[in-house]
Design a protein around this motif. Structure first.
Motif, short mmCIF file in Angstrom:
data_model
loop_
_atom_site.label_atom_id
_atom_site.label_comp_id
_atom_site.label_asym_id
_atom_site.label_seq_id
_atom_site.Cartn_x
_atom_site.Cartn_y
_atom_site.Cartn_z
N GLY A 20 -61.74 105.21 -4.92
CA GLY A 20 -61.58 106.31 -5.89
C GLY A 20 -60.88 107.54 -5.36
O GLY A 20 -61.09 108.64 -5.87
N ARG A 21 -60.04 107.39 -4.33
CA ARG A 21 -59.38 108.56 -3.76
C ARG A 21 -58.50 109.27 -4.79
O ARG A 21 -58.46 110.51 -4.84
N SER A 22 -57.78 108.53 -5.63
CA SER A 22 -56.91 109.15 -6.64
C SER A 22 -57.73 109.95 -7.65
O SER A 22 -57.34 111.06 -8.04
N THR A 23 -58.86 109.40 -8.06
CA THR A 23 -59.74 110.12 -9.00
C THR A 23 -60.24 111.41 -8.38
O THR A 23 -60.26 112.46 -9.03
N VAL A 24 -60.63 111.36 -7.11
CA VAL A 24 -61.11 112.56 -6.43
C VAL A 24 -59.99 113.59 -6.30
O VAL A 24 -60.19 114.79 -6.52
N GLY A 25 -58.79 113.13 -5.97
CA GLY A 25 -57.65 114.04 -5.87
C GLY A 25 -57.38 114.75 -7.18
O GLY A 25 -57.15 115.97 -7.21
N ASN A 26 -57.41 114.01 -8.27
CA ASN A 26 -57.19 114.61 -9.59
C ASN A 26 -58.28 115.63 -9.94
O ASN A 26 -58.00 116.70 -10.48
N HIS A 151 -65.18 108.83 -14.62
CA HIS A 151 -65.73 110.07 -15.16
C HIS A 151 -66.93 110.55 -14.33
O HIS A 151 -67.07 111.74 -14.05
N GLN A 152 -67.78 109.60 -13.96
CA GLN A 152 -68.96 109.97 -13.16
C GLN A 152 -68.56 110.46 -11.77
O GLN A 152 -69.15 111.41 -11.24
N LEU A 153 -67.53 109.83 -11.20
CA LEU A 153 -67.06 110.27 -9.88
C LEU A 153 -66.45 111.67 -9.97
O LEU A 153 -66.72 112.53 -9.12
N THR A 155 -67.21 113.96 -12.11
CA THR A 155 -68.33 114.89 -12.30
C THR A 155 -68.99 115.22 -10.97
O THR A 155 -69.31 116.38 -10.69
N GLU A 156 -69.20 114.21 -10.13
CA GLU A 156 -69.83 114.45 -8.84
C GLU A 156 -68.98 115.36 -7.97
O GLU A 156 -69.50 116.25 -7.28
N ILE A 157 -67.67 115.19 -8.00
CA ILE A 157 -66.77 116.05 -7.22
C ILE A 157 -66.83 117.47 -7.75
O ILE A 157 -66.88 118.45 -6.99
N GLN A 158 -66.82 117.62 -9.06
CA GLN A 158 -66.88 118.96 -9.64
C GLN A 158 -68.18 119.66 -9.29
O GLN A 158 -68.20 120.86 -8.98
N GLU A 159 -69.29 118.93 -9.36
CA GLU A 159 -70.58 119.53 -9.04
C GLU A 159 -70.67 119.91 -7.56
O GLU A 159 -71.35 120.87 -7.20
N THR A 160 -69.98 119.15 -6.71
CA THR A 160 -70.05 119.40 -5.27
C THR A 160 -69.12 120.51 -4.82
O THR A 160 -69.49 121.33 -3.96
N PHE A 161 -67.93 120.59 -5.43
CA PHE A 161 -66.90 121.48 -4.89
C PHE A 161 -66.47 122.60 -5.83
O PHE A 161 -65.65 123.44 -5.44
#
Length: 292
Positions: A20-26, A151-153, A155-161
């Protein structure tokens, strides 16, 4: 160090291919990070130095680095340790089970980056795990994406960073004139032509919906307040749902004949009303105001 003495913020995103690196980057880009994908580790230090000199122009860097860098990837650990002396560095490692990774590669019908001739996808995954072991053990954040959809990934990135207090949804409330065409980028469109047109009131004709007299006139018409209150009530769960689904931008458009009176008044009123909703930042745009 940046020019003002603060440490440059750097996030290294790495991990298993297909995790999921691309999803995290976006997701990070939506949060305001300057994202660079497939960066060779040796380019990370010059990039950080450039960003430090740029000051506020590039406050936060997220570098997606992985085994696509080939032999260069082996130097990532040393590069990170060197950067920690001058910058604030975090490493995010994306993990997933073998079964989940195999399934994802089969779905996209692409080979694994380390899959050689005659090898299976699983062979490539095993080779990558061995190469990634040292970086994984020294990572600051490890996220297992095996059971997460995109979407869940996100959300986790947004909540963390996400920065504390940062809005989750940017809403543009727009007015427009139907005679100039419906905006193609609108997510929701409301037609204000059911209300009497102030254009036919001589004193109001030269004014716009931003003028109090026009706004008062529009909102005083039969059905205007009822429509507005019901529309706001209908919007609240929609905007909350947009945030749950990680939709970062939304455009709500109000149209009238020329985009000067009724649509402008309603757009201004709505922006004022929803500005205090949790997680929402609002701006207004009057596309056709000023046209003849």
């Amino acid at each position: 160090m940046t020019d003002d003495g603060t440490r440059q913020e750097v996030l290294v995103v790495t991990g298993m291919s297909g995790a999921g690196r691309s999803t995290v980057g976006n997701a990070l880009e939506d949060l305001g990070w300057y994202v660079v994908d497939n960066l060779p580790p040796q380019m990370l230090k010059p990039l950080v130095e450039l960003a430090s000199r740029a000051g506020d122009a590039i406050p936060k860097i997220a570098a997606v680095i992985d085994v696509r860098g080939g032999r260069l990837f082996s130097e990532l650990g040393a590069v990170i340790e060197e950067l920690r002396t001058t910058a604030s560095v975090q490493v995010v490692f994306l993990e997933a089970t073998d079964d989940a990774l195999v399934r994802r590669f089969e779905q996209v019908r692409r080979p694994h980056p380390l899959q050689g001739d005659g090898d299976t996808i699983l062979d490539g995954i095993v080779a990558e795990r061995a190469r990634m072991l040292q970086i994984r053990e020294s990572s600051d954040v490890i996220i297992d994406t095996s059971d997460l959809n995109i979407h869940q990934l996100a959300t986790e990135i947004q909540e963390t960073f996400a920065e504390a207090g940062a809005p989750g949804l940017q809403v543009t409330v727009m007015s427009f004139g139907f005679k100039y065409g419906v905006p193609t980028d609108a997510d929701l469109v409301a037609d204000m032509r059911f209300l009497p047109n102030p254009f036919w009131v001589p004193d109001l004709r030269p004014m716009t919906g931003k003028d109090a007299r026009v706004s008062d006139y529009v909102l005083a018409q039969e059905g205007a307040t009822e429509f507005f209150d019901n529309y706001v009530r209908a919007l609240e769960p929609v905007l909350a749902g947009y945030q749950r689904e990680n939709k970062r931008h939304a455009t709500i458009a109000f149209g009238c004949t020329g985009g000067k009176h009724r649509s402008v008044a309603m757009a201004e009123k709505l922006a004022e009303r929803i500005r205090n909703l949790p997680g929402v930042a609002v701006s207004t745009k009057h596309r056709d105001l000023g046209r003849e």
